[in-house]
Design an enzyme around this catalytic site. Structure first.
Site, PDB file in Angstrom:
ATOM      1  N   GLU A 198       1.046  -1.200  -0.059  1.00 26.96           N
ATOM      2  CA  GLU A 198       0.093   0.008  -0.096  1.00 26.96           C
ATOM      3  C   GLU A 198       0.827   1.272   0.125  1.00 26.96           C
ATOM      4  O   GLU A 198       1.435   1.772   1.008  1.00 26.96           O
ATOM      5  CB  GLU A 198      -0.916   0.258   1.298  1.00 26.96           C
ATOM      6  CG  GLU A 198      -2.043  -1.319   1.282  1.00 26.96           C
ATOM      7  CD  GLU A 198      -2.824  -1.428   0.060  1.00 26.96           C
ATOM      8  OE1 GLU A 198      -2.743  -0.459  -0.611  1.00 26.96           O
ATOM      9  OE2 GLU A 198      -3.190  -2.275  -0.016  1.00 26.96           O
TER      10      GLU A 198
ATOM     11  N   CYS B  79      -1.495   9.149   3.065  1.00 25.59           N
ATOM     12  CA  CYS B  79      -1.306   8.502   1.618  1.00 25.59           C
ATOM     13  C   CYS B  79      -2.178   8.682   0.646  1.00 25.59           C
ATOM     14  O   CYS B  79      -2.029   8.813  -0.737  1.00 25.59           O
ATOM     15  CB  CYS B  79      -0.770   7.093   1.702  1.00 25.59           C
ATOM     16  SG  CYS B  79      -2.275   5.957   2.527  1.00 25.59           S
TER      17      CYS B  79
END
Length: 486
Positions: A224, A258
């Site tokens: 991720e 993120c």
């Protein structure tokens, strides 16, 4: 503490880590398929511990950041983790059920199913920006799938690490769940362990390092990562509302997320109005002076602040216009950095090349929607895309013409915390998914099981070849080949 003592402690921590890995391997071999009640009980314990420890966790994160909004910690790190645990508890029985499949016509009357089997020992590598949610989310998926788990927390969050270790140690033995933090001085020692799966959250650069280490053991990985997630604002969408939502995405956790909007694509004639609306939204949320506002989070440390200031200086030196959304004295306020909007960016600037991961918002002006889409497609595929449009046809066109890990329409980030859908990246922004059923599948081995009916004559397909049954099957399924192909 002397240098020799420090090295001795580090060596001891590393030896302990290796020992725990062996313990978890043995424990898994002894019990390779935990039953539903066992898994569900562990998920309930995780949920209860999060609720019990919520104030202690929020205080610890605040300490590690020097100033982290307690409300943001509870809303994003803790509420998200509780929602994910609840979702797994509610649906785990269905996820564990073997999936019935259809045999080929050739094998009609036999039985085919897919059984989801725990992989073994899962390694979870956690970043500093959400050290609890990004530790507990993969933990929940791994426990739901029946695995043992080792977690490596970031070295820059020691206070949070200590709380998470204590919280989980109260309900799990180390051969079930073990937590390591800053005492492991070389993270490569963790990633080099022969895990059965690794979940890594972090930057694409470190993701490549993790993947190379995992390759030595042929360990599957879920990465991720991040990237430059765009916010595309169409001409038909109310500008003030779009500015408020994009600004919130850049200000939450001081942009250290993120999936935060990395840059905004705005119609050329609306850029000045967009900037004004962002400034107004920032003031409405946090006030003009954020130096003592407890709702606003700081840049995590001096190293990350220095990187952001260098990016701004580089842009300004090359002709960009930098506009702060609130009062900011970079010498006095230091890490209490408001959102900075940057105009007139060019391709040679770092601000358009690097993932920003902070309260810096470059605005890219566009003339046509296709021009904006081509700009997105020219870069690496992002982890998220934010589309602001009330035109269903326009939205559908944008979704079909772009690739991203996930999308939120007319807002930012909320697709991540809906746990009945997968979360993951694509290309440079990651591979694999977790959350919900997809997380369970990701950390399980989907084992195909074919059960031959007692009297089904598969031996008819054995040699010697050329029997009438084989010829009949080939004629039925392959038909007649092309005699003209030589």
């Amino acid at each position: 503490m002397t240098l020799s003592t420090s090295h001795a402690l580090a060596d001891s921590a590393t030896e302990h880590m290796y020992s725990v890995f062996k313990q978890q391997r043995r424990a898994f071999d002894a019990k390779p398929y935990p039953e539903l009640d066992d898994r569900r009980s562990k998920l309930v314990q995780i949920k209860k511990q999060i609720i019990r420890y919520q104030d202690v966790i929020a205080t610890a994160i605040n300490s590690d950041f020097s100033s982290r909004s307690v409300d943001e910690s509870k809303l994003l790190d803790l509420l998200g983790s509780v929602l994910e645990a609840e979702h797994a508890i509610r649906h785990l029985k269905r996820w564990m059920r073997p999936s019935k499949r259809h045999t080929e016509l050739l094998f009609l009357s036999n039985h085919l199913r897919v059984q989801y089997q725990p992989k073994g020992v899962v390694g979870v590598i956690v970043p500093w920006n959400f050290p609890v949610y990004l530790a507990l989310g993969p933990l929940i998926a791994a426990i739901a799938a029946g695995n043992r788990v080792m977690i490596k927390l970031p070295e820059v969050t020691p206070a949070t690490n200590a709380v998470v270790k204590r919280m989980l140690a109260e309900v799990f033995r180390e051969d079930e769940v073990a937590v390591f933090g800053e005492e492991i001085l070389d993270p490569a020692q963790f990633t080099s362990l022969p895990f059965n799966h690794i979940v890594f959250t972090g930057s694409p650069a470190i993701g490549r390092v993790v993947m190379r280490a995992a390759a030595d053991n042929l360990t599957p990985v879920t990465l991720e990562l991040g990237g430059k997630s765009p916010a595309l604002i169409s001409r038909n969408y109310p500008l003030a509302d779009a500015a408020k939502r994009v600004l919130h995405g850049k200000a939450t956790n001081c942009g250290q997320i993120c999936v935060a909007p990395d840059y905004a694509l705005v119609p050329k004639e609306k850029v000045d109005d967009f900037v004004a609306e962002c400034q107004s939204s920032f003031t409405n949320m946090y006030g003009a002076n954020i130096s003592t506002n407890s709702n606003y989070t700081s840049i995590v440390n001096e190293r990350h602040l220095k990187r952001l200031l260098e990016i701004l200086d580089d842009a300004q030196a090359k002709g960009a216009q930098v506009i702060a959304c609130g009062e900011y004295d970079r010498d006095k306020d230091a890490r209490r950095m408001p959102v900075h909007i940057v105009l007139n960016c060019t391709a040679d600037m770092r601000i358009l090349k690097e993932e920003l991961f902070g309260p810096v918002l470059p605005v890219v002006a566009y003339d046509t929607l296709d021009e904006a889409i081509q700009y997105i497609r020219a870069g690496e595929r992002p982890l998220a895309l934010y589309c602001f449009s009330h035109d269903a046809g326009e939205r559908d066109y944008i979704l079909k013409q772009t690739h991203s890990g996930g999308v939120t329409i007319n807002d930012w980030g909320w697709h991540v915390v809906n746990h009945d859908a997968p979360f993951g990246g694509i290309g440079n922004s990651g591979m694999g998914t977790y959350h919900g059923e997809e997380g369970f599948r990701e950390l399980s081995h989907a084992k195909t099981v074919f059960a031959r009916h007692r009297f089904f004559p598969t031996q008819l397909f054995y040699p010697p070849y050329g029997t009438w049954v084989q010829k009949l099957a080939l004629r039925f399924f392959l038909k007649q080949g092309d005699p003209n192909i030589k």
